[in-house]
Design an enzyme around this catalytic site. Structure first.
Site, PDB file in Angstrom:
ATOM      1  CG  PHE A  17      12.516  37.422  22.280  1.00 45.10           C
ATOM      2  CD1 PHE A  17      11.990  37.359  23.557  1.00 45.10           C
ATOM      3  CD2 PHE A  17      13.451  38.416  21.988  1.00 45.10           C
ATOM      4  CE1 PHE A  17      12.385  38.280  24.540  1.00 45.10           C
ATOM      5  CE2 PHE A  17      13.856  39.329  22.959  1.00 45.10           C
ATOM      6  CZ  PHE A  17      13.314  39.263  24.222  1.00 45.10           C
ATOM      7  CG  ASN A  38       8.934  30.545   8.476  1.00 45.17           C
ATOM      8  OD1 ASN A  38       9.324  30.835   9.608  1.00 45.17           O
ATOM      9  ND2 ASN A  38       9.678  30.743   7.392  1.00 45.17           N
ATOM     10  N   GLY A  42      10.956  30.759  15.112  1.00 44.43           N
ATOM     11  CA  GLY A  42       9.888  30.877  16.117  1.00 44.43           C
ATOM     12  C   GLY A  42       9.600  29.518  16.736  1.00 44.43           C
ATOM     13  CE  LYS A  97      12.256  33.693  -0.775  1.00 46.49           C
ATOM     14  NZ  LYS A  97      12.017  32.254  -1.036  1.00 46.49           N
ATOM     15  N   GLY A 108       1.458  45.110   1.109  1.00 48.57           N
ATOM     16  CA  GLY A 108       0.371  44.945   0.140  1.00 48.57           C
ATOM     17  C   GLY A 108      -0.930  44.603   0.843  1.00 48.57           C
ATOM     18  CE1 TYR A 151      17.253  41.032  11.448  1.00 50.67           C
ATOM     19  CE2 TYR A 151      18.843  42.559  12.386  1.00 50.67           C
ATOM     20  CZ  TYR A 151      17.602  41.966  12.411  1.00 50.67           C
ATOM     21  OH  TYR A 151      16.711  42.309  13.402  1.00 50.67           O
ATOM     22  CE  LYS A 155      14.336  43.202  10.460  1.00 47.09           C
ATOM     23  NZ  LYS A 155      12.902  42.998  10.701  1.00 47.09           N
ATOM     24  CB  THR A 181      14.948  43.643  22.997  1.00 50.13           C
ATOM     25  OG1 THR A 181      14.884  44.919  22.364  1.00 50.13           O
ATOM     26  CG2 THR A 181      13.766  43.492  23.931  1.00 50.13           C
TER      27      THR A 181
END
Ligand code: UDP
Length: 322
Positions: A17, A38, A42, A97, A108, A151, A155, A181
């Protein structure tokens, strides 16, 4: 930023989104965009219209594994993560993950490419807040072992990792704490309040208000959020910055608002409140106003109208609401 060619941005979670709106915005600003996703939450449908653009590239990739990008990168926006309560309950390990390993990999890469890095963080860092409204200096009230912990803690870890890369490696990092949002390209069945209420209203099914509906949220239209993120990336601010709309309302009022807008005659039905559901949430946006000259512009009525038009469009294409 590179001068000879277009600046290049990598957007992880770019088929989601928020990610898809960011891809669009960065292309419009003259960036070459590499979108990675992935596709577990999505959807290619969100970015289909961008494939014709020669400066848009899509890579189906899990960013918790080694990420390689050929050539220079100027910016990395790390937006990959399941982001609705039902998604992170369905994908708890992937959520942990991508917030931890995925953030490490993306940082990185930013270090290797000397790219600017922006982390999509969240108001969930404040948990069920004991301070209201929430300003960036509040450390939060999170239950690490509850169902939302996967979650919230991912974060929070991601923020700590981002600051470590800034302090230890000197990476130019930015952290946006995103509040609720809404807008086009939310999944109709992602279980969040807005898609749930809109699909229920359109179909005339009962609107499922959780708890007694007195909990509050503050809803920001996606274009306003994207503007705030774009400005934050180009600012010098390293510490977390709230981006959200302070227009707070109860969930019951929000359900009524959706009903009014859609002209629906659905009933309201009360369901059990999910565990650790925050009782209040409202961003303090003084910092974004001061540092970025940013504030939301799209009214709730206007934003809801645009979102409704999008949902009706998807329905007309035969997509199911449930
Ligand atoms: N909610 C609701 N009915 C629904 C979906 C959500 O009453 O069908 C409530 C939910 O319990 C929360 C608020 O709406 O209090 C916002 O939920 P959402 O999942 O959109 O986002 P959250 O802010 O909780 O991450």
């Amino acid at each position: 930023m590179s001068t000879a060619t277009r600046p290049r941005a990598l957007i992880t979670g770019g088929a989601g989104f928020l990610g898809s709106h960011l891809c669009e915005r960065f292309l419009a600003e003259g960036y070459e965009v590499i979108c990675m996703d992935n596709l577990i939450t999505g959807d290619l449908q969100n970015i289909e219209h961008l494939f014709a653009d020669p400066y848009f590239h899509f890579e189906k990739r899990d960013v918790t594994e080694y990420i390689h990008v050929v050539g220079e990168l100027d910016a990395i926006l790390h937006f990959a993560s399941p982001a609705s309560p039902i998604d992170y309950l369905e994908f708890p390990i992937q959520t942990l993950k991508v917030g931890s390993l995925g953030t490490h990999k993306a940082l990185g890469l930013a270090h290797a490419k000397q790219a600017r890095f922006l982390l999509a963080s969240t108001s969930e860092c404040y948990g069920d807040p004991l301070v209201h409204p929430q300003s960036e200096d509040y450390w939060g009230n999170v239950n690490p072992v509850g169902p939302r912990g996967v979650y919230d803690e991912a974060k929070r870890f991601a923020e700590a990792m981002t600051m470590a890369y800034h302090r230890f490696h000197g990476v130019a990092t930015r952290i946006v704490r995103i509040f609720n949002t809404y807008g086009p390209r939310m999944r109709l069945n992602d279980g969040r309040a807005l898609p749930a209420f809109m699909s229920q209203a359109i179909e005339g099914r009962p609107m499922t208000v959780f708890g007694d509906g007195s909990q509050t949220r503050s809803f920001c239209y996606v274009d306003d959020l994207v503007e705030g993120i774009y400005r934050l990336l180009h600012s010098d601010e390293v510490l977390p910055t709230n981006i959200g709309n302070p227009n707070e309302m109860t969930i019951l009022d929000f359900a009524r608002k959706v009903m009014e807008l859609t002209g629906s005659e659905s009933e309201i039905t009360f369901k059990e409140l999910p565990e650790d559901d925050p009782k209040v949430r409202r961003p303090d946006i003084a910092k974004a106003r001061r540092l970025l000259g940013w504030e939301p512009k799209v009214s709730l009525d206007e934003g809801l109208k645009r979102t409704l038009a999008f949902f009706e469009g998807r329905l007309a294409q035969g997509e199911s609401l449930r």
